[in-house]
Design a protein around this motif. Structure first.
Motif, PDB file in Angstrom:
ATOM      1  N   ASP A   9      45.036  52.388  25.040  1.00 35.65           N
ATOM      2  CA  ASP A   9      45.449  53.762  25.357  1.00 35.65           C
ATOM      3  C   ASP A   9      44.267  54.684  25.656  1.00 35.65           C
ATOM      4  OD1 ASP A   9      48.097  53.020  24.995  1.00 35.65           O
ATOM      5  OD2 ASP A   9      48.127  53.635  22.878  1.00 35.65           O
ATOM      6  N   VAL A  41      52.222  50.353  16.918  1.00 33.77           N
ATOM      7  CA  VAL A  41      52.603  51.429  17.833  1.00 33.77           C
ATOM      8  C   VAL A  41      52.850  52.703  17.036  1.00 33.77           C
ATOM      9  CG1 VAL A  41      54.427  52.215  19.387  1.00 33.77           C
ATOM     10  CG2 VAL A  41      53.544  49.895  19.585  1.00 33.77           C
ATOM     11  N   LYS A  83      54.784  56.232  17.027  1.00 32.76           N
ATOM     12  CA  LYS A  83      55.913  56.910  17.664  1.00 32.76           C
ATOM     13  C   LYS A  83      56.132  58.279  17.045  1.00 32.76           C
ATOM     14  CE  LYS A  83      58.474  52.700  18.918  1.00 32.76           C
ATOM     15  NZ  LYS A  83      59.761  51.985  18.831  1.00 32.76           N
ATOM     16  N   ASN A 102      61.172  58.928  18.772  1.00 34.55           N
ATOM     17  CA  ASN A 102      60.992  57.501  18.994  1.00 34.55           C
ATOM     18  C   ASN A 102      60.214  57.196  20.275  1.00 34.55           C
ATOM     19  OD1 ASN A 102      61.382  54.992  17.706  1.00 34.55           O
ATOM     20  ND2 ASN A 102      62.985  54.433  19.175  1.00 34.55           N
ATOM     21  N   GLU A 103      59.425  58.160  20.735  1.00 33.67           N
ATOM     22  CA  GLU A 103      58.603  57.969  21.919  1.00 33.67           C
ATOM     23  C   GLU A 103      57.212  57.487  21.500  1.00 33.67           C
ATOM     24  OE1 GLU A 103      60.532  61.700  24.496  1.00 33.67           O
ATOM     25  OE2 GLU A 103      58.736  61.984  23.231  1.00 33.67           O
ATOM     26  N   ILE A 104      56.667  56.552  22.255  1.00 30.84           N
ATOM     27  CA  ILE A 104      55.348  56.011  21.935  1.00 30.84           C
ATOM     28  C   ILE A 104      54.278  57.030  22.308  1.00 30.84           C
ATOM     29  CG2 ILE A 104      53.681  54.191  22.434  1.00 30.84           C
ATOM     30  CD1 ILE A 104      56.008  52.309  22.939  1.00 30.84           C
ATOM     31  N   GLU A 105      53.462  57.416  21.326  1.00 32.09           N
ATOM     32  CA  GLU A 105      52.407  58.414  21.530  1.00 32.09           C
ATOM     33  C   GLU A 105      51.010  57.825  21.460  1.00 32.09           C
ATOM     34  OE1 GLU A 105      53.760  62.773  20.310  1.00 32.09           O
ATOM     35  OE2 GLU A 105      53.379  61.502  18.576  1.00 32.09           O
ATOM     36  N   PHE A 112      48.628  54.615  19.057  1.00 25.43           N
ATOM     37  CA  PHE A 112      48.624  53.474  18.139  1.00 25.43           C
ATOM     38  C   PHE A 112      47.944  53.875  16.839  1.00 25.43           C
ATOM     39  CE2 PHE A 112      44.580  53.220  20.327  1.00 25.43           C
ATOM     40  CZ  PHE A 112      43.676  52.753  19.377  1.00 25.43           C
ATOM     41  N   TYR A 134      45.907  58.912  19.668  1.00 22.15           N
ATOM     42  CA  TYR A 134      46.968  59.348  20.564  1.00 22.15           C
ATOM     43  C   TYR A 134      46.526  59.254  22.020  1.00 22.15           C
ATOM     44  CZ  TYR A 134      49.194  61.188  16.350  1.00 22.15           C
ATOM     45  OH  TYR A 134      49.785  61.305  15.119  1.00 22.15           O
TER      46      TYR A 134
END
Length: 589
Positions: A288, A359, A361, A365-368, A370, A396
């Motif tokens: 990320d 992950v 979230k 429930n959105e992936i932001e 790790f 993030y």
């Protein structure tokens, strides 16, 4: 004669003291609980001793008559460790504090441990080396309460780097742990309190340093540990002064009732995979937009280093130096826990599994981004006097990051305060640090500390500090106030900012325990790195120290920093109530 008191003591002819004297207290007196009233403080000027202590005292006397007045490590060392110890004791820089300047009178000194060096120990080593040939030698000066550390190379037959740390104590070796346990189980005060003579195997937390206010252990001026014995829902603390080789006192605390604790059988404490893969070398992680190296240290938890985002350096390193755990606001006693590797480490609470990358979230429930997480756990957790700590680094996609940790209990009492000590070293060579005063940003020109409190003012976004480099980019700092959706209730943190000196090791390599367990003020350890005349920190490389204060709670419906074993469907399962803390760093845009 020095009287060590918890409250007014009567019957001074006795060698031990308690508060159960039959007298009533005045109406305006502090009301202590029953455990305080039943606590016993031994008279430390008593001549009581034991044969094994006499042997140790004689060994010290002989060592102090040698040209290098140092008692050698009492553990069983292999040939390489013995060679590393010999090399260190021939180095003038390592032994420079073994005698009093001017008089040349020897101090009492002892080598506590010799351990294979890790990458995290080599931060200030400039010469070429092969890590497999390097060892870390730790020595303690009892008179000055001073730790000396040498990084030796047994192939090159020399010391690569040495440093001293004032008012600190190395982690205890198994030999010293055994001495403390023997003193405890041989003391009549412990036998009387328990009703039986305990055995060595009954002692828990015997290698963890402690302090007891209003005794010689206060603020760790003496080396003290607390072998602890659990009986019928209570823990008996036997506080042993290893400087004077005497029992200081005993005290009961409530640990509550719980079902049997599950035994960690799937991984032994010296797990080969944890050690080989994460203690002896760094692991690189790219995800990320972030790139970093991480590894488990001997006593500073999980360490991340060379952290960058989209190619721009962000952190030189970040780690969890200590857990200070105090019980009872009136007596001031507890533990200073180190967390780290299970092998060649004196960490009181060790890594029982490999670091995890998961992950991250949000509430939708959105992936932001790790999270990098490490678990440190006592073998008998969640039983009394056992601990479970989580350490987390959140990264993030938008460039934010958070340094975080939590206690999952259970500990040695239901009146504990946990104080994790974070060290966060920024990568930029020139920084300026400022604080929000309610109207605008006020620059900190010199090293300083402050406490987050109920009256602290924040920006409308919740920011308290701002860190800018010479290009104008940097981070806002948002302390924990219970806003991070992790059930944290606020950090009430002490924050320190110090200069990151390139030629002085003030924590970049592995630290020994830097602070006492039980101070309730700013004296948590990082203040040692702020001089009498604080260094200028304008346009400087900086380190932030962050010490949260977390009060545990076992009351039903309000559990916090706590764990319970509960019978469900015929088996015991563990319910945990973590207390997460730590600051968020938000990019300045």
């Amino acid at each position: 004669m020095k009287l060590l008191t918890i409250c007014v003591l009567l019957g001074l002819s006795s060698l031990v003291f308690s508060c159960n004297d039959g007298h009533s207290l005045p109406g305006n007196a502090v009301k202590y609980d029953e455990d305080v009233l039943k606590s016993v403080l031994a008279e430390t000027d008593s001549l009581k001793t034991f044969p094994f202590v006499n042997e140790r005292v004689e060994a010290f006397k002989k060592a102090m008559q040698q040209p290098v007045p140092v008692l050698l490590c009492g553990d069983s060392l292999n040939q390489y460790q013995l060679l590393a110890q010999t090399i260190a004791l021939k180095d003038s820089g390592f032994i420079k504090n073994t005698r009093q300047p001017g008089t040349n009178i020897p101090y009492r000194n002892e080598v506590f441990g010799v351990y294979p060096a890790r990458e995290s120990d080599m931060a200030y080593v400039k010469a070429a080396y092969n890590l497999q040939d390097c060892y870390r030698v730790e020595m303690y000066n009892y008179a000055l309460n001073l730790s000396s550390i040498a990084i030796t190379d047994i192939k090159q037959q020399k010391v690569l780097f040495n440093s001293t740390q004032e008012q600190t104590q190395p982690d205890l070796s198994p030999y010293l742990r055994d001495i403390a346990v023997k003193i405890a189980i041989s003391s009549s005060e412990v036998e009387t309190a328990l009703g039986i003579k305990p055995e060595e195997k009954d002692a828990l937390m015997a290698s963890t340093k402690t302090a007891l206010n209003r005794s010689r252990c206060e603020r760790s001026r003496h080396l003290c540990v607390a072998p602890t014995f659990v009986k019928e829902g209570k823990a008996l603390w036997a506080i042993v002064d290893l400087t004077n080789h005497k029992l200081v006192g005993v005290r009961w605390t409530n640990v509550g009732t719980t079902g049997p604790a599950p035994t960690i059988t799937e991984r032994r404490l010296q797990d080969d995979k944890v050690t080989a893969c994460f203690c002896e070398k760094e692991t690189t992680l790219e995800k990320d937009g972030w790139k970093l190296n991480y590894m488990l240290t001997s006593s500073d938890g999980l360490r991340v280093a060379q952290v960058s985002f989209n190619g721009k350096p962000v952190l030189q390193s970040a780690k969890l130096v200590d857990w200070h755990v105090s019980y009872s606001g009136t007596d001031g006693f507890g533990y200073s826990d180190a967390v780290g590797c299970p092998y060649f480490s004196q960490a009181a609470v060790v890594a029982v599994e490999i670091p995890k990358v998961a992950v991250l979230k949000n509430t939708k429930n959105e992936i932001e981004g790790f999270v990098l997480e490490q678990t440190f756990k006592s073998e008998g957790w969640p039983g009394p006097c056992n601990y479970d700590y989580k350490q987390r680094f959140e990264f993030y996609k938008d460039g934010r990051f958070r340094v975080s940790a939590a206690s999952l209990g259970r500990g040695c009492g239901n009146d504990g305060t946990y104080r994790p000590v974070f060290r966060i070293a920024f990568a930029a060579p020139q920084n300026n640090f400022s604080e929000w005063n309610g109207k605008d940003w006020t620059n900190w020109p010199a090293e300083k500390w402050m406490q987050q409190s109920a009256t602290t003012t924040y920006t409308k976004e919740g920011y308290l500090f701002k860190l800018l480099d010479n290009t104008g980019s940097g981070y806002y700092v948002e302390p924990g106030r219970g806003q991070f959706n992790d059930k944290g209730r606020g950090d009430n943190a002490y924050i320190y900012v110090t200069a990151n000196k390139p030629t002085v090791d003030e924590g970049e390599s592995d630290l020994v325990t830097i602070g006492p367990c039980c101070n309730t003020d700013y004296q948590q350890g990082p203040e040692k790195f702020i001089g009498t005349v604080p260094d200028n920190i304008q346009h400087s490389k900086l380190v932030m120290w962050y010490v949260a204060q977390l009060k545990n709670d076992d009351s039903k419906g309000r559990e916090y920093c706590w764990a319970e074993s509960v019978l469900e469907n015929g088996i015991y399962v563990t319910h945990v109530y973590p207390c997460f803390c730590g600051p968020m760093f938000i990019p300045v845009k």
